[in-house]
Design an enzyme around this catalytic site. Structure first.
Site, PDB file in Angstrom:
ATOM      1  N   GLY A  49       0.808  -1.210   0.000  1.00  7.96           N
ATOM      2  CA  GLY A  49       0.000   0.000   0.000  1.00  7.96           C
ATOM      3  C   GLY A  49       0.840   1.258   0.000  1.00  7.96           C
ATOM      4  CB  THR A  66       3.605  -8.483   5.679  1.00  5.37           C
ATOM      5  OG1 THR A  66       3.835  -7.825   6.929  1.00  5.37           O
ATOM      6  CG2 THR A  66       3.191  -9.919   5.951  1.00  5.37           C
ATOM      7  CB  ALA A 114       8.014   6.693  11.224  1.00  8.68           C
ATOM      8  CG  ASP A 159      -2.985  -6.283   6.074  1.00 12.19           C
ATOM      9  OD1 ASP A 159      -3.674  -6.046   5.078  1.00 12.19           O
ATOM     10  OD2 ASP A 159      -2.268  -7.298   6.181  1.00 12.19           O
ATOM     11  CG  HIS A 202     -14.058 -29.878 -25.057  1.00 10.39           C
ATOM     12  ND1 HIS A 202     -14.632 -30.301 -23.884  1.00 10.39           N
ATOM     13  CD2 HIS A 202     -13.752 -30.994 -25.769  1.00 10.39           C
ATOM     14  CE1 HIS A 202     -14.688 -31.629 -23.885  1.00 10.39           C
ATOM     15  NE2 HIS A 202     -14.157 -32.065 -25.032  1.00 10.39           N
TER      16      HIS A 202
END
Length: 446
Positions: free
Chosen positions: A15, A41, A114, A302, A435
């Site tokens: 993010g 993470t 921070a 998160d 298919h």
């Protein structure tokens, strides 16, 4: 007041990276503070190492299938240390790629933890830095159960760095994270016992999907202990004794215990109170534009605990940058976000489960097929694939698509777009598939 930066981001995960790079693209002066490796993470201790381990686990299935197709089975063994070393090299490479992207975008990377001094000022490793706007993107962290002996339990982050492969591992939890880790470890040759409180695994998923995954895991040799809790973990020599209560009350001896049931927003120690930022149940409170209770401070990913997936955090970060720096205010739509379980068998889902659809709309139709896939027609494996559509009886709109079996993740990813634009069952019926393929089964459900 003159600020050091137009935007200061806390956290170089998906993010934060997405927001900083896009804001810089709009001409903003941007810095990003990170105390760990760049990537967050997902790259360092989450979906990337997990997916690499899942790929490793798939070779066990592939070698068994190959015999049915005329390939002579050679001696094959998994080398845990070799995989861990290769995984570490790839994670380092990816982290460096993100560093290079930040540099190319003109984003300053400031190393260190921070903490807020006030609404416009952060202390980063002893250095005071000011910014007009601040974005919090600190993600979530692993937690351990509050039981005696929890110091003997590892989390998923620790699993990916174990020096030795577990021989017998107990996996605590029944949601999608412990389920996929249990399946991966089993395929890699570990003896796996999965323990959870619910009646069956994947309780948040469509029940048909959950039961199909559980059946597949059981056939692969995973011991399932439902309606069971771990009360204590005792170290006895080289073994760990789990004191179990509930349906399977007993003592289980293993060499490794993994708790991967949940993560919690990583919001402690940031000094949020100094900036007037409100929390609710540990999560940062934000509005639909990801603005916190302090007008110039925003949060994504998160740490706000909405849908905790990497693509969602990226979408939130980009929407924030577009809205605040690109003169294009917009929000993130959380409908029809697909979710996956890289288990063995793998599963994926998008939209409403049958139970959710009944509760929300009442009158729905379900179309389901369970079949032996063509891949296993020449093998001796009792493997089943399940596909399912949930349809609104009044509008004919497809509300949910669910699958267990080979290719589920890629197929559901594509169906998510169809559901989001309002595809109906009639659209599915009229479409012509490829298919033979598993995906065409969604187009032939009657």
């Amino acid at each position: 007041m003159k600020f050091d930066y137009d935007l200061l981001v806390i956290g170089a995960g998906p993010g934060g990276l997405a927001a900083s790079e896009r804001a810089a693209g709009y001409g903003a002066r941007v810095a990003i503070a990170e105390q760990d490796s760049v990537g967050g993470t997902c790259v360092i201790r989450g979906c990337i190492p997990e997916k690499l381990m899942s790929f490793a686990a798939e070779f066990s299935d592939n070698s068994q299938v190959a015999a049915g197709y005329g390939w002579n089975q050679a001696e094959c063994a998994f080398d845990w240390q070799q995989f861990i070393a290769a995984k570490e090299r790839e994670i380092h490479r990816l982290s460096q790629v993100h560093n290079q992207k930040l540099e190319k975008a003109g984003v300053a990377l400031i190393k260190g933890k921070a903490t807020f001094v006030d609404a416009h000022t952060l202390d980063v490793a002893g250095r005071k830095i000011t910014a007009d706007k601040i974005l919090i993107a600190v993600g979530a962290k692993d937690v351990k159960p509050e039981i005696p002996g929890s110091e003997n339990i590892i989390t998923s982050s620790q699993l990916f760095n174990l020096k030795q492969q577990p021989k017998h591992i107990a996996v605590i939890g029944g949601n999608y994270i412990p389920v996929k880790l249990a399946g991966i470890l089993n395929n890699l040759g570990c003896q796996v016992t999965q323990i959870f409180l619910e009646d069956h695994i994947l309780s948040a998923f469509d029940k048909d999907i959950a039961l199909a995954v559980e059946e597949g895991m059981t056939k692969r040799g995973i011991q399932i202990l439902e309606n069971t809790a771990v009360k204590e973990v005792k170290r006895v020599g080289d073994e760990l004794d789990l004191i179990l209560s509930g349906k399977n009350a007993n003592i289980l001896s293993v060499d490794t215990v993994l708790f991967a049931r949940c993560r919690t927003p990583n919001n402690s120690g940031l000094g949020l109170e100094k900036a007037g930022i409100q929390l609710q149940s540990g999560s940062i409170v934000v509005d639909e534009y990801n603005q916190t209770t302090q007008a110039n401070i925003f949060a994504v990913g998160d740490c706000i605990n909405r849908i905790n997936f990497t693509p969602v955090a990226i979408a939130q970060g980009r929407a924030f940058a577009d809205s605040q720096f690109g003169n294009n205010p917009h929000t993130v739509c959380y409908e029809y976000v697909p979710s996956t379980v890289s288990s063995h068998p793998q599963a994926a889902t998008v939209g409403l489960s049958e139970a959710e659809a009944h509760e929300k709309l009442g009158d729905v139709r379900c179309y389901c097929s369970r079949f032996h896939p063509l891949l296993h027609s020449l093998t001796n494996r009792d493997e089943k694939t399940l596909v399912k559509l949930v349809v609104d009886s009044h509008s004919d709109r497809v509300l949910g698509a669910h699958m267990v079996g080979e290719g589920a993740i890629e197929i559901i990813q594509c169906l998510a777009l169809a559901l989001r634009v309002g595809a109906t069952k009639k659209h599915f019926d009229e479409a012509i598939g490829i298919h033979p393929s598993i995906a065409e089964e969604f187009l032939t459900l009657r």
